[in-house]
Design a protein around this motif. Structure first.
Motif, short mmCIF file in Angstrom:
data_model
loop_
_atom_site.label_atom_id
_atom_site.label_comp_id
_atom_site.label_asym_id
_atom_site.label_seq_id
_atom_site.Cartn_x
_atom_site.Cartn_y
_atom_site.Cartn_z
N GLY A 79 19.22 11.11 -3.03
CA GLY A 79 19.22 11.20 -4.40
C GLY A 79 18.67 9.96 -5.08
O GLY A 79 18.39 8.99 -4.48
N GLY A 80 18.41 9.73 -6.46
CA GLY A 80 18.36 8.60 -7.11
C GLY A 80 16.91 8.03 -6.66
O GLY A 80 16.02 8.83 -6.35
N ALA A 81 17.00 6.60 -6.81
CA ALA A 81 15.69 5.79 -6.32
C ALA A 81 15.21 5.98 -4.90
O ALA A 81 14.14 5.84 -4.69
N GLN A 82 16.24 6.23 -4.06
CA GLN A 82 15.93 6.63 -2.69
C GLN A 82 14.98 7.89 -2.61
O GLN A 82 14.12 7.92 -1.93
N ARG A 83 15.52 8.93 -3.40
CA ARG A 83 14.80 10.26 -3.07
C ARG A 83 13.36 9.97 -3.74
O ARG A 83 12.50 10.38 -3.21
N ALA A 84 13.20 9.30 -5.05
CA ALA A 84 11.98 9.00 -5.53
C ALA A 84 11.07 8.34 -4.57
O ALA A 84 10.14 8.47 -4.65
N ALA A 85 11.58 7.29 -3.97
CA ALA A 85 10.89 6.47 -3.01
C ALA A 85 10.19 7.18 -1.77
O ALA A 85 9.38 6.91 -1.49
N ARG A 86 11.12 8.00 -1.23
CA ARG A 86 10.95 8.80 -0.16
C ARG A 86 9.74 9.83 -0.46
O ARG A 86 8.90 10.08 0.18
N LEU A 87 9.83 10.35 -1.62
CA LEU A 87 8.78 11.41 -2.35
C LEU A 87 7.63 10.50 -2.03
O LEU A 87 6.62 11.14 -2.00
N GLU A 88 7.49 9.20 -2.60
CA GLU A 88 6.31 8.41 -2.71
C GLU A 88 5.71 8.16 -1.13
O GLU A 88 4.47 8.34 -1.01
N LEU A 89 6.40 7.98 -0.31
CA LEU A 89 6.27 8.06 1.14
C LEU A 89 5.47 9.17 1.72
O LEU A 89 4.70 9.10 2.24
N CYS A 90 6.21 10.17 1.15
CA CYS A 90 5.48 11.69 1.59
C CYS A 90 4.06 11.61 0.87
O CYS A 90 3.08 12.24 1.55
N GLU A 91 4.04 11.54 -0.52
CA GLU A 91 2.87 11.71 -0.90
C GLU A 91 1.73 10.74 -0.28
O GLU A 91 0.66 11.57 -0.18
N VAL A 92 1.93 9.56 -0.12
CA VAL A 92 0.85 8.79 0.50
C VAL A 92 0.53 9.19 2.03
O VAL A 92 -0.49 9.20 2.28
N SER A 93 1.53 9.38 2.79
CA SER A 93 1.15 10.24 3.93
C SER A 93 0.24 11.44 3.83
O SER A 93 -0.71 11.51 4.64
N ALA A 94 0.54 12.18 3.16
CA ALA A 94 -0.36 13.49 2.77
C ALA A 94 -1.73 13.05 2.35
O ALA A 94 -2.51 13.57 3.27
N ARG A 95 -1.85 12.24 1.63
CA ARG A 95 -3.08 11.92 0.95
C ARG A 95 -3.75 11.14 2.04
O ARG A 95 -4.89 11.47 2.42
N LEU A 96 -3.19 10.40 2.92
CA LEU A 96 -3.84 9.69 3.77
C LEU A 96 -4.09 10.52 5.34
O LEU A 96 -5.44 10.55 5.70
N LEU A 97 -3.40 11.49 5.62
CA LEU A 97 -3.74 12.67 6.52
C LEU A 97 -5.01 13.35 6.02
O LEU A 97 -6.03 13.83 6.66
N LYS A 98 -5.18 13.89 4.84
CA LYS A 98 -6.08 14.72 4.06
C LYS A 98 -7.29 13.79 4.30
O LYS A 98 -8.55 14.42 4.52
N THR A 99 -7.36 12.42 3.94
CA THR A 99 -8.58 11.60 3.79
C THR A 99 -9.07 11.62 5.21
O THR A 99 -10.40 11.59 5.50
N GLY A 100 -7.95 11.19 6.26
CA GLY A 100 -8.66 10.89 7.51
C GLY A 100 -9.12 12.08 8.46
O GLY A 100 -10.09 12.07 8.79
N LEU A 101 -8.51 13.32 7.92
CA LEU A 101 -9.16 14.48 8.51
C LEU A 101 -10.43 14.88 7.83
O LEU A 101 -11.45 15.33 8.55
N GLY A 102 -10.52 14.63 6.68
CA GLY A 102 -11.81 14.95 5.99
C GLY A 102 -12.93 13.83 6.29
O GLY A 102 -14.16 14.42 6.73
N LEU A 103 -12.53 12.79 6.97
CA LEU A 103 -13.55 12.03 7.71
C LEU A 103 -13.93 12.39 8.96
O LEU A 103 -15.10 11.98 9.81
N LEU A 104 -13.18 13.50 9.57
CA LEU A 104 -13.66 14.02 10.90
C LEU A 104 -14.14 15.50 10.45
O LEU A 104 -14.50 16.18 11.45
#
Ligand code: ARG
Length: 587
Positions: free
Chosen positions: A554-579
């Motif tokens: 909940g709260g700030a922790q939940r928001a922060a974890r969602l951010e971590l998820c978002e950047v992980s997804a973005r990086l995975l997608k970008t990295g796979l795109g480079l393959l």
């Protein structure tokens, strides 16, 4: 953004002062229990100064100023320095990374012009699995170079000239099946080529007739030129279908024939400069004795010792060859694009050709050769599960188009089993992304210079280091955001990060390594470094996801974890795109 090793290196260099030329390398720690990064600089310097490495390490430790980024630095083993990063600092770096369009990848000191010569199939022959590696590796290297900020020129050096056209023309004129050509042009051209070449071996008259067709083509005979162009057109259209499916594009397709006019002048110049000379009617380049025999591509060792192994630039029948064409092509590329580097992505069996060709070029154009990095990016073979060259059951070489069809079909069956509720259209699209991704990833993951065994089951598995596993990691993250939306929650993003749990910190550190891996993958021409990094990233993400509830927190922790998820997804997608690999939104 600067990478962590480069920041640590600067601090190290400030502490050391004059390292008398010893490079101060900082690398990721081989074992995370001993820290995050390490350097063997003290040991290297001690060797040079004949000093005690641990004492030198102690001296550096006392001087180095890394309090802002490291929670501790310690000496280990024979004199390693181990750096432990502060979680707050990791978090701060990660804040910069996610705001950075380059995802933490540093801009190159100088943008280079890089020509990637890849795929390069031969006209009138279907592309087979042997071309798959060149196509997939070359494409990935081009994407990586471009992402890093270099100017990339993709050039498809198709084999559209050579003695095979004599036989093809003869076959075209005598045994062509027009209906078959209509149905599948490359197969029909392959058939006539095989038929005529078999007859050439038995019948001298057929061989002579084929030679005459070739002579007419080379002399510019209108009919033969027209047929030759038609063969190129038909081949190119099938190649284009495959490139379209694989998402591959070229800036130029300058086939071997483009260089015809330039071949003779190359041979003449090499003769004038006395780099090439006549031998048994052919024009050849011999060793000039400049390097040790072991390194000399113009020498070969047999039971009687070293003997000449010259490179031919003109055959005794007066025809130029592969080496001549490559020399002329290189000259053209240097004149036209002034590249800093050229990568030639081909089979390992062409190693001798490239060593000879590069060496002839260096003798011919010393200055130009000193300025350009010529890299033969070679690769091993694809083997069947029996360990022999990968073939169809009846022993034929497998065509790339058939292979891709099968990948998508197998993946379609899997997807349908897992998601019977999805519409057929959706399942087809997911199957396309997974099937093609699986084939590409299986090709990029092994060290390119080894052979690898082609296994459908392994490459399509959702477990282990595979494309579906990585794509699934992305899909799982996306599904978190879907759930959020389904619950009617509007996610705006942009909340501050908060790396608290060990798995969160570990994920942050892993994400920050993207900028370290990518330049190395280009430098060493090894997309497998990126593939392995993405696999580690996916595993690090899963560890975080198991240990840290996201939606249920909940709260700030939940928001922060969602951010971590978002950047992980973005990086995975970008990295796979480079393959060259796409990601589905669900699978
Ligand atoms: N056409 C050649 C083959 O299929 C590959 C050409 C590679 N490029 C080059 N510049 N030699 O083996």
């Amino acid at each position: 953004m600067e990478t962590i090793p480069s920041i640590l290196q600067q601090r190290l260099s400030a502490a050391v002062g004059d390292s008398s030329g010893v490079p101060l390398h900082v690398t990721p720690a081989s074992d995370s229990r001993f820290g995050d990064y390490q350097t063997n600089a003290a040991m290297q310097m001690a060797k040079q100064r004949k000093a005690n490495p641990r004492a030198l390490a102690q001296e550096i430790l006392e001087k180095i100023d890394v309090a802002d980024l490291c929670s501790s630095v310690e000496i280990a083993g024979a004199g390693f320095l181990n750096f432990h990063l502060r979680p707050e600092w990791v978090q701060q770096r990660l804040e910069s990374l996610r705001a950075d369009g380059r995802l933490g990848v540093p801009a190159p000191e100088r943008a280079r012009t890089i020509v990637v010569d890849f795929s390069s199939p031969n006209v009138a022959k279907p592309m087979h699995v042997g071309h798959i590696r060149s196509t997939i590796l070359g494409d990935s290297l081009a994407r990586i170079a471009e992402f890093l900020g270099h100017r990339v020129i993709r050039d498809n050096h198709i084999g559209d000239w050579g003695t095979q056209f004599g036989m093809l023309l003869l076959g075209w004129k005598t045994i062509l099946d027009a209906a078959a050509l209509e149905r599948d042009a490359l197969s029909e051209m392959e058939r006539i080529y095989k038929d005529v070449s078999a007859r050439c071996r038995e019948d001298a008259a057929v061989l002579e007739a084929a030679k005459q067709e070739l002579v007419r083509l080379q002399a510019g005979d209108a009919e033969n030129l027209g047929l030759w162009r038609e063969m190129i057109r038909l081949s190119q259209s099938q190649f284009d279908t495959i490139y379209g499916r694989l998402g591959i594009r070229f800036d130029f397709t300058l086939g071997e024939s483009f260089y015809n006019e330039r071949l003779k002048p190359v041979v003449d110049e090499l003769r004038t400069l006395q780099i090439a000379r006549e031998s048994d009617g052919a024009i050849c380049v011999f060793s000039d004795g400049a390097v040790a025999a072991e390194q000399d591509p113009f020498l070969i060792k047999d039971k009687d010792g070293w003997r000449d192994n010259p490179a031919l630039v003109l055959k005794s029948d007066g025809a130029a060859n592969y080496t001549t064409t490559d020399l002329a092509t290189l000259q053209y590329r240097l004149e036209t694009w002034a590249p800093d580097e050229i990568m030639y992505v081909t089979d390992g069996r062409q190693q001798l050709h490239f060593r000879q060709f590069f060496a002839v070029f260096a003798r011919w154009k010393r200055e130009a050769a000193a300025k350009v990095r010529l890299a033969h990016v070679w690769f091993g073979s694809i083997l069947g599960e029996d360990g022999k060259p990968f073939k169809t059951r009846s022993g034929e070489t497998i065509r790339l188009a058939d292979l891709l069809d099968e990948a998508v079909e197998r993946s379609f069956n899997q997807v349908s089993e897992r998601n019977p509720a999805l519409s057929e259209e959706e399942r087809r699209e997911i199957a396309r992304v997974i099937g093609l991704g699986a084939v590409k990833y299986a090709d990029l993951l092994p060290h390119r210079q080894g052979d690898y065994v082609f296994s459908w089951d392994r490459m399509l598995s959702f477990q282990g280091n595979t494309a579906p596993y990585l794509q699934n990691a992305y899909v799982r993250i996306r599904s978190i955001f879907r759930k959020l939306a389904e619950a009617g929650e509007v996610w705006a993003g942009g909340a501050p990060l908060a790396l608290e749990q060990p798995t969160e910190v570990a994920l942050g550190k892993k994400l920050l390594q993207f900028g370290e891996v990518l330049p190395l993958a280009l430098e060493e021409h090894r997309p497998n470094l990126l593939a392995n990094y993405l696999y580690e990233l996916a595993n690090t993400f899963h560890a975080f996801y198991e240990a840290c509830p996201v939606l249920k927190s909940g709260g700030a922790q939940r928001a922060a974890r969602l951010e971590l998820c978002e950047v992980s997804a973005r990086l995975l997608k970008t990295g796979l795109g480079l393959l060259g690999i796409e990601v589905p939104e669900r699978m």
